[in-house]
Design a protein around this motif. Sequence first.
Motif, PDB file in Angstrom:
ATOM      1  N   UNK A  76       0.904  -1.074  -0.015  1.00  0.00           N
ATOM      2  CA  UNK A  76       0.041  -0.093  -0.111  1.00  0.00           C
ATOM      3  C   UNK A  76       0.857   1.348  -0.003  1.00  0.00           C
ATOM      4  N   UNK A  77       1.863   1.112   0.871  1.00  0.00           N
ATOM      5  CA  UNK A  77       3.116   2.391   0.566  1.00  0.00           C
ATOM      6  C   UNK A  77       3.452   2.723  -0.549  1.00  0.00           C
ATOM      7  N   UNK A  78       3.838   1.662  -1.300  1.00  0.00           N
ATOM      8  CA  UNK A  78       4.430   1.837  -2.735  1.00  0.00           C
ATOM      9  C   UNK A  78       3.437   2.374  -3.530  1.00  0.00           C
ATOM     10  N   UNK A  79       2.164   1.612  -3.507  1.00  0.00           N
ATOM     11  CA  UNK A  79       0.886   2.199  -4.178  1.00  0.00           C
ATOM     12  C   UNK A  79       0.664   3.697  -3.947  1.00  0.00           C
ATOM     13  N   UNK A  80       0.622   3.849  -2.724  1.00  0.00           N
ATOM     14  CA  UNK A  80       0.497   5.300  -2.440  1.00  0.00           C
ATOM     15  C   UNK A  80       1.539   6.276  -2.917  1.00  0.00           C
ATOM     16  N   UNK A  81       2.896   5.897  -2.979  1.00  0.00           N
ATOM     17  CA  UNK A  81       3.836   6.601  -3.558  1.00  0.00           C
ATOM     18  C   UNK A  81       3.594   6.795  -4.918  1.00  0.00           C
ATOM     19  N   UNK A  82       3.284   5.771  -5.723  1.00  0.00           N
ATOM     20  CA  UNK A  82       2.786   6.183  -7.247  1.00  0.00           C
ATOM     21  C   UNK A  82       1.606   7.038  -7.279  1.00  0.00           C
ATOM     22  N   UNK A 119      13.436   3.759  -0.903  1.00  0.00           N
ATOM     23  CA  UNK A 119      13.703   2.988   0.562  1.00  0.00           C
ATOM     24  C   UNK A 119      12.999   1.782   0.475  1.00  0.00           C
ATOM     25  N   UNK A 120      11.991   1.441  -0.693  1.00  0.00           N
ATOM     26  CA  UNK A 120      11.211   0.363  -0.418  1.00  0.00           C
ATOM     27  C   UNK A 120      11.154  -0.561  -1.671  1.00  0.00           C
ATOM     28  N   UNK A 150      20.081   1.427  -7.741  1.00  0.00           N
ATOM     29  CA  UNK A 150      20.151   2.390  -8.715  1.00  0.00           C
ATOM     30  C   UNK A 150      20.594   3.717  -8.265  1.00  0.00           C
ATOM     31  N   UNK A 151      19.986   4.172  -7.131  1.00  0.00           N
ATOM     32  CA  UNK A 151      20.367   5.185  -6.249  1.00  0.00           C
ATOM     33  C   UNK A 151      21.938   5.369  -6.039  1.00  0.00           C
TER      34      UNK A 151
END
Length: 295
Positions: A89-95, A246-247, A254-255
Motif C-alpha cells: 500500500x505504501x508503494x502504491x500510495x507513492x505512485x 527505500x522500499x 540505482x540510487x
Amino acid sequence: MATGFFALLDDIAALMDDVAVMGKIATKKTAGILGDDLAVNAEKASGFMSSREIPVLWAITKGSFLNKLIILPIAFLLSAFLPWAVTLILILGGVYLAYEGVEKIYEYFVPHHHEVAIIEEKELTKEEVLAVEKTKIRSAIITDFILSIEIVIIALGTVLDKPLLTQIMVVSVVAIIATIGVYGIVALIVRMDDLGMRFVKLSKDKKNISFYFGKFLINALPMIIRALGVIGTIALLLVAGGIFVHYIDFFHHLSEDLLSSVPSILKEFIFGLLIGFIALLIINSGKFLWKKIKK
C-alpha cells in the motif's frame, strides 16, 4: 514488589522514549503529505461567509478525526497479520503521490479545459446555503480520507520493525498531531482576511501602520494558498521518491550505484518525478483510449 514496580516504570519510560523518537521520524516522513493536506484544506475551507468559516472547518475537522478512527484499526490489523500489505500500500500510495505531483505540474503548463457554467446570481435561502455547505464539507472529508490513508501508511512504514504497541502509539500520535496541526493552521489562514479587515477598520481610513498591516494580511491570503500549493507539490514528489528509494530494491541500488554523487533529496525528487510522469502517461493514455472506445 517495589523493584518490580520500578522496573515497570523503567519499561514505560523506555517505551515513551521510543515513541517520542519514532514519532519525530514519522512526522518528518509525513511532512510532505501534511503540506499538501494543508494546501488542499485551506483552499476547500475558504470561500464561505465569514460567520460560517469556523463552523464549516470544525465539521471538516470532526470528519477528519472520524476518518482516522476508521483507518487506524485497519492499518494496525494489516501490520499485525499482513505486514507485506502495508509495504505494498505504501508503494502504491507513492505512485499515487508521484502522479498527483506531476499532474499538478502538467495542469500548470497544460491547463485542462473545463466547462464554464453560467450561474444565475440570486439570493440563496438559508436552506440552500446549508445544502451548499454540506456538499463542500462532504467533498473535503472524502479528500481528507484519501490523504489520511497516506499519512497513516507512511507513518506506519517508519515503524514496521517495531513492536505492535509502539506502532499503535506512534502512528496514533502522528494522526492526532496531523489533524490538530493541519486544521489549526487552516483556521488561522482562512481568518487572515477578516483579521486584516479589522486592522483596516481600526485605521479609520488613515494610511497608518494598522491600515497597511491589514491590507498586507488581506492580500497575503491568496498568495499563501498558492505558495502552499507549490510547496505541497514539491513535497509530494519528494515523499514519493523517498518511498521508491527505500522500499524498492531496484531504485535503491540505482540510487547507490549510478547516482551516488547526487544529494539524496535531489535523487528522491528525480525518482518521484520520473514515476509520476510514467503514471500520468499511462492514465492519460487510458483516458484517451476509453474516449475512443466510447465513440
